[in-house]
Design a protein around this motif. Structure first.
Motif, PDB file in Angstrom:
ATOM      1  N   TYR A  97     -14.907  15.137 -12.911  1.00  0.00           N
ATOM      2  CA  TYR A  97     -15.472  16.371 -12.367  1.00  0.00           C
ATOM      3  C   TYR A  97     -15.247  17.545 -13.300  1.00  0.00           C
ATOM      4  CZ  TYR A  97     -15.907  13.677  -8.105  1.00  0.00           C
ATOM      5  OH  TYR A  97     -16.247  12.725  -7.186  1.00  0.00           O
ATOM      6  N   GLU A  98     -16.251  18.391 -13.382  1.00  0.00           N
ATOM      7  CA  GLU A  98     -16.190  19.584 -14.222  1.00  0.00           C
ATOM      8  C   GLU A  98     -15.645  20.777 -13.448  1.00  0.00           C
ATOM      9  OE1 GLU A  98     -19.297  22.579 -16.422  1.00  0.00           O
ATOM     10  OE2 GLU A  98     -19.870  20.494 -16.196  1.00  0.00           O
ATOM     11  N   GLY A  99     -15.991  20.854 -12.178  1.00  0.00           N
ATOM     12  CA  GLY A  99     -15.586  21.974 -11.335  1.00  0.00           C
ATOM     13  C   GLY A  99     -15.968  21.704  -9.898  1.00  0.00           C
ATOM     14  N   ALA A 100     -15.963  22.765  -9.088  1.00  0.00           N
ATOM     15  CA  ALA A 100     -16.279  22.590  -7.668  1.00  0.00           C
ATOM     16  C   ALA A 100     -16.784  23.894  -7.068  1.00  0.00           C
ATOM     17  CB  ALA A 100     -15.040  22.123  -6.902  1.00  0.00           C
ATOM     18  N   TRP A 101     -17.391  23.747  -5.906  1.00  0.00           N
ATOM     19  CA  TRP A 101     -17.746  24.861  -5.042  1.00  0.00           C
ATOM     20  C   TRP A 101     -16.856  24.756  -3.811  1.00  0.00           C
ATOM     21  CZ3 TRP A 101     -21.150  28.735  -5.981  1.00  0.00           C
ATOM     22  CH2 TRP A 101     -22.038  28.571  -7.042  1.00  0.00           C
ATOM     23  N   ALA A 102     -16.462  25.897  -3.267  1.00  0.00           N
ATOM     24  CA  ALA A 102     -15.677  25.895  -2.038  1.00  0.00           C
ATOM     25  C   ALA A 102     -15.775  27.258  -1.366  1.00  0.00           C
ATOM     26  CB  ALA A 102     -14.212  25.578  -2.328  1.00  0.00           C
ATOM     27  N   ASN A 103     -15.523  27.255  -0.078  1.00  0.00           N
ATOM     28  CA  ASN A 103     -15.361  28.507   0.645  1.00  0.00           C
ATOM     29  C   ASN A 103     -13.901  28.902   0.560  1.00  0.00           C
ATOM     30  OD1 ASN A 103     -17.984  29.049   1.790  1.00  0.00           O
ATOM     31  ND2 ASN A 103     -17.665  27.274   3.106  1.00  0.00           N
ATOM     32  N   VAL A 104     -13.654  30.167   0.331  1.00  0.00           N
ATOM     33  CA  VAL A 104     -12.290  30.679   0.365  1.00  0.00           C
ATOM     34  C   VAL A 104     -12.216  31.796   1.398  1.00  0.00           C
ATOM     35  CG1 VAL A 104     -11.759  30.025  -2.011  1.00  0.00           C
ATOM     36  CG2 VAL A 104     -12.622  32.303  -1.542  1.00  0.00           C
ATOM     37  N   ILE A 105     -11.074  31.903   2.017  1.00  0.00           N
ATOM     38  CA  ILE A 105     -10.817  32.947   3.010  1.00  0.00           C
ATOM     39  C   ILE A 105      -9.817  33.914   2.390  1.00  0.00           C
ATOM     40  CG2 ILE A 105      -9.953  33.431   5.325  1.00  0.00           C
ATOM     41  CD1 ILE A 105     -10.634  30.457   5.984  1.00  0.00           C
ATOM     42  N   VAL A 106     -10.118  35.207   2.492  1.00  0.00           N
ATOM     43  CA  VAL A 106      -9.289  36.222   1.865  1.00  0.00           C
ATOM     44  C   VAL A 106      -9.013  37.348   2.851  1.00  0.00           C
ATOM     45  CG1 VAL A 106      -9.096  37.841  -0.059  1.00  0.00           C
ATOM     46  CG2 VAL A 106     -10.359  35.718  -0.371  1.00  0.00           C
ATOM     47  N   LYS A 107      -7.742  37.722   2.980  1.00  0.00           N
ATOM     48  CA  LYS A 107      -7.389  38.921   3.749  1.00  0.00           C
ATOM     49  C   LYS A 107      -7.472  40.110   2.806  1.00  0.00           C
ATOM     50  CE  LYS A 107      -3.261  37.671   5.361  1.00  0.00           C
ATOM     51  NZ  LYS A 107      -2.019  37.567   6.155  1.00  0.00           N
ATOM     52  N   ALA A 108      -8.335  41.075   3.124  1.00  0.00           N
ATOM     53  CA  ALA A 108      -8.512  42.250   2.266  1.00  0.00           C
ATOM     54  C   ALA A 108      -9.158  43.360   3.085  1.00  0.00           C
ATOM     55  CB  ALA A 108      -9.380  41.909   1.071  1.00  0.00           C
ATOM     56  N   ASN A 109      -8.888  44.596   2.690  1.00  0.00           N
ATOM     57  CA  ASN A 109      -9.434  45.742   3.416  1.00  0.00           C
ATOM     58  C   ASN A 109     -10.903  46.020   3.107  1.00  0.00           C
ATOM     59  OD1 ASN A 109      -7.044  46.397   4.836  1.00  0.00           O
ATOM     60  ND2 ASN A 109      -6.211  47.263   2.948  1.00  0.00           N
ATOM     61  N   SER A 110     -11.403  45.467   1.996  1.00  0.00           N
ATOM     62  CA  SER A 110     -12.794  45.710   1.617  1.00  0.00           C
ATOM     63  C   SER A 110     -13.328  44.489   0.880  1.00  0.00           C
ATOM     64  CB  SER A 110     -12.902  46.940   0.717  1.00  0.00           C
ATOM     65  OG  SER A 110     -12.281  46.684  -0.532  1.00  0.00           O
ATOM     66  N   ILE A 111     -14.634  44.444   0.769  1.00  0.00           N
ATOM     67  CA  ILE A 111     -15.258  43.334   0.040  1.00  0.00           C
ATOM     68  C   ILE A 111     -14.857  43.372  -1.443  1.00  0.00           C
ATOM     69  CG2 ILE A 111     -17.433  44.531  -0.450  1.00  0.00           C
ATOM     70  CD1 ILE A 111     -18.842  41.833   0.162  1.00  0.00           C
ATOM     71  N   SER A 112     -14.763  44.558  -2.002  1.00  0.00           N
ATOM     72  CA  SER A 112     -14.369  44.645  -3.416  1.00  0.00           C
ATOM     73  C   SER A 112     -12.932  44.164  -3.619  1.00  0.00           C
ATOM     74  CB  SER A 112     -14.560  46.060  -3.959  1.00  0.00           C
ATOM     75  OG  SER A 112     -13.818  46.991  -3.229  1.00  0.00           O
ATOM     76  N   GLU A 113     -12.050  44.448  -2.683  1.00  0.00           N
ATOM     77  CA  GLU A 113     -10.675  43.958  -2.777  1.00  0.00           C
ATOM     78  C   GLU A 113     -10.645  42.430  -2.649  1.00  0.00           C
ATOM     79  OE1 GLU A 113      -6.323  44.459  -0.580  1.00  0.00           O
ATOM     80  OE2 GLU A 113      -7.986  45.738   0.061  1.00  0.00           O
ATOM     81  N   ALA A 114     -11.468  41.879  -1.766  1.00  0.00           N
ATOM     82  CA  ALA A 114     -11.545  40.422  -1.614  1.00  0.00           C
ATOM     83  C   ALA A 114     -12.016  39.774  -2.909  1.00  0.00           C
ATOM     84  CB  ALA A 114     -12.481  40.061  -0.461  1.00  0.00           C
ATOM     85  N   ILE A 115     -12.986  40.403  -3.560  1.00  0.00           N
ATOM     86  CA  ILE A 115     -13.505  39.887  -4.824  1.00  0.00           C
ATOM     87  C   ILE A 115     -12.443  39.971  -5.920  1.00  0.00           C
ATOM     88  CG2 ILE A 115     -15.205  40.376  -6.639  1.00  0.00           C
ATOM     89  CD1 ILE A 115     -17.176  41.033  -4.293  1.00  0.00           C
ATOM     90  N   GLU A 116     -11.586  40.980  -5.888  1.00  0.00           N
ATOM     91  CA  GLU A 116     -10.485  41.090  -6.864  1.00  0.00           C
ATOM     92  C   GLU A 116      -9.397  40.054  -6.619  1.00  0.00           C
ATOM     93  OE1 GLU A 116      -8.825  45.045  -7.068  1.00  0.00           O
ATOM     94  OE2 GLU A 116     -10.817  45.954  -7.150  1.00  0.00           O
ATOM     95  N   ILE A 117      -9.131  39.741  -5.362  1.00  0.00           N
ATOM     96  CA  ILE A 117      -8.066  38.801  -5.006  1.00  0.00           C
ATOM     97  C   ILE A 117      -8.450  37.363  -5.321  1.00  0.00           C
ATOM     98  CG2 ILE A 117      -6.838  37.787  -3.022  1.00  0.00           C
ATOM     99  CD1 ILE A 117      -6.805  40.647  -1.808  1.00  0.00           C
ATOM    100  N   THR A 118      -9.715  37.023  -5.147  1.00  0.00           N
ATOM    101  CA  THR A 118     -10.157  35.637  -5.252  1.00  0.00           C
ATOM    102  C   THR A 118      -9.788  34.961  -6.577  1.00  0.00           C
ATOM    103  OG1 THR A 118     -11.883  35.987  -3.612  1.00  0.00           O
ATOM    104  CG2 THR A 118     -12.168  34.106  -5.099  1.00  0.00           C
ATOM    105  N   PRO A 119     -10.081  35.541  -7.739  1.00  0.00           N
ATOM    106  CA  PRO A 119      -9.690  34.839  -8.975  1.00  0.00           C
ATOM    107  C   PRO A 119      -8.172  34.702  -9.115  1.00  0.00           C
ATOM    108  CG  PRO A 119     -10.692  36.970  -9.483  1.00  0.00           C
ATOM    109  CD  PRO A 119     -10.823  36.752  -8.013  1.00  0.00           C
ATOM    110  N   LYS A 120      -7.423  35.643  -8.568  1.00  0.00           N
ATOM    111  CA  LYS A 120      -5.957  35.553  -8.630  1.00  0.00           C
ATOM    112  C   LYS A 120      -5.450  34.405  -7.762  1.00  0.00           C
ATOM    113  CE  LYS A 120      -5.618  40.504  -9.429  1.00  0.00           C
ATOM    114  NZ  LYS A 120      -5.311  41.803  -8.840  1.00  0.00           N
ATOM    115  N   GLY A 121      -6.047  34.248  -6.570  1.00  0.00           N
ATOM    116  CA  GLY A 121      -5.661  33.144  -5.694  1.00  0.00           C
ATOM    117  C   GLY A 121      -5.995  31.794  -6.312  1.00  0.00           C
ATOM    118  N   LEU A 122      -7.174  31.713  -6.909  1.00  0.00           N
ATOM    119  CA  LEU A 122      -7.550  30.464  -7.581  1.00  0.00           C
ATOM    120  C   LEU A 122      -6.641  30.180  -8.769  1.00  0.00           C
ATOM    121  CD1 LEU A 122     -11.431  30.816  -7.421  1.00  0.00           C
ATOM    122  CD2 LEU A 122     -10.061  29.048  -6.281  1.00  0.00           C
ATOM    123  N   ALA A 123      -6.275  31.215  -9.510  1.00  0.00           N
ATOM    124  CA  ALA A 123      -5.403  31.043 -10.679  1.00  0.00           C
ATOM    125  C   ALA A 123      -4.044  30.465 -10.279  1.00  0.00           C
ATOM    126  CB  ALA A 123      -5.224  32.371 -11.414  1.00  0.00           C
TER     127      ALA A 123
END
Length: 118
Positions: free
Chosen positions: A39-65
């Motif tokens: 496998y090269e990669g994957a798609w998945a749904n992630v759940i993020v606690k954040a006060n705004s959509i922009s904060e959720a987008i900032e948190i996501t790569p950190k959580g994956l990392a």
């Protein structure tokens, strides 16, 4: 938007790969899939606690990392409150969200990952 416990929770559909130097297959449970698939990669749904959509987008790569993944693309980001109000979520996802809200964690991969090959 209704101000309830789900207003600060987001569901994102993301594409990700393994960090450089790590074999993707070593990071996931293949759940009966052919082990010979590389496998090269994957798609998945992630759940993020954040006060705004922009904060959720900032948190996501950190959580994956933290799980040795690198985010490639966010296809969709939606507020859980809206999804629940519109009855667009399965109860199992709501249960995952309730669990996440009961913890200090801010990120989780929801349910399954959907790996792909080249």
């Amino acid at each position: 938007m209704n101000n309830n416990k789900y207003s600060s929770v987001w569901l994102l559909l993301v594409q990700f790969v393994a960090k450089e130097g790590i074999r993707f297959n070593d990071l996931i449970d293949s759940e009966g899939r052919e082990e010979k698939e590389n496998y090269e990669g994957a798609w998945a749904n992630v759940i993020v606690k954040a006060n705004s959509i922009s904060e959720a987008i900032e948190i996501t790569p950190k959580g994956l990392a933290e799980k040795n993944f690198k985010m490639v693309f966010i296809d969709k980001a939606e507020n859980l409150n809206s999804l629940i109000e519109n009855k667009e979520l399965d109860n199992s996802v709501v249960n995952e969200v309730d669990w996440l809200l009961s913890t200090e964690f801010v990120f989780m991969i929801s349910d399954k990952v959907f790996p792909f090959t080249k």
